[in-house]
Design a protein around this motif. Sequence first.
Motif, PDB file in Angstrom:
ATOM      1  N   SER A   1       1.513   3.160  35.645  1.00 14.83           N
ATOM      2  CA  SER A   1       0.724   2.048  36.169  1.00 14.83           C
ATOM      3  C   SER A   1       1.534   0.759  36.135  1.00 14.83           C
ATOM      4  CB  SER A   1      -0.553   1.874  35.355  1.00 14.83           C
ATOM      5  OG  SER A   1      -0.248   1.358  34.081  1.00 14.83           O
ATOM      6  N   PHE A   2       1.278  -0.093  37.077  1.00 14.92           N
ATOM      7  CA  PHE A   2       2.021  -1.339  37.214  1.00 14.92           C
ATOM      8  C   PHE A   2       1.996  -2.156  35.928  1.00 14.92           C
ATOM      9  CE2 PHE A   2       2.204  -5.862  38.233  1.00 14.92           C
ATOM     10  CZ  PHE A   2       3.443  -5.923  38.845  1.00 14.92           C
ATOM     11  N   THR A   3       0.808  -2.431  35.395  1.00 12.69           N
ATOM     12  CA  THR A   3       0.697  -3.301  34.229  1.00 12.69           C
ATOM     13  C   THR A   3       1.334  -2.678  32.995  1.00 12.69           C
ATOM     14  OG1 THR A   3      -1.327  -4.245  35.126  1.00 12.69           O
ATOM     15  CG2 THR A   3      -0.920  -4.585  32.773  1.00 12.69           C
ATOM     16  N   GLY A   4       1.070  -1.403  32.748  1.00 17.50           N
ATOM     17  CA  GLY A   4       1.612  -0.744  31.560  1.00 17.50           C
ATOM     18  C   GLY A   4       3.128  -0.703  31.566  1.00 17.50           C
ATOM     19  N   ILE A   5       3.708  -0.313  32.696  1.00 17.26           N
ATOM     20  CA  ILE A   5       5.164  -0.224  32.798  1.00 17.26           C
ATOM     21  C   ILE A   5       5.784  -1.620  32.728  1.00 17.26           C
ATOM     22  CG2 ILE A   5       7.079   0.434  34.320  1.00 17.26           C
ATOM     23  CD1 ILE A   5       5.638   2.810  33.005  1.00 17.26           C
ATOM     24  N   ARG A   6       5.207  -2.573  33.432  1.00 21.52           N
ATOM     25  CA  ARG A   6       5.755  -3.935  33.458  1.00 21.52           C
ATOM     26  C   ARG A   6       5.783  -4.544  32.064  1.00 21.52           C
ATOM     27  NH1 ARG A   6       2.515  -8.623  36.363  1.00 21.52           N
ATOM     28  NH2 ARG A   6       1.187  -7.973  34.673  1.00 21.52           N
TER      29      ARG A   6
END
Length: 135
Positions: free
Chosen positions: A20-25
């Motif tokens: 997911s965008f938020t988790g990875i970022r």
Amino acid sequence: ENNAKAKDIKKIIVVSGPGSFTGIRIGLSIAKTMAYALNIEINTISSLYAYLISNNNGQKRKAVIEDNKGYYICCFDEKDKVVENEFYCEVDNIDLPCVETKLDINKIIDYCKDKKSENPHHIKANYVKKIEVEK
């Protein structure tokens, strides 16, 4: 819990996706900042590799991450060697057992122990969905 200090960290291993965008970022931002600020080694591992390594059962196997349009897939042989590198497809038609999406941190650390350190500035995320800039 173990009273570890920042100076006790010798190496960082961080999952770079797909995810997911938020988790990875957030995970990559913290890991890259710590590696740079503390001048310590950093390695990335894909979430698919991490699942495959964590679930080594001595046979060929695949890891799959599904999104709403298709599948991210990677396949390993019984010796943790890549059979099919990560790819995206609309249909999962690979006839191999699919591993669980759970992680064994000790197996991941062992797999990454001899990997050459990466430059924190060159580490990139692999998001499940493309961000607007990438489209």
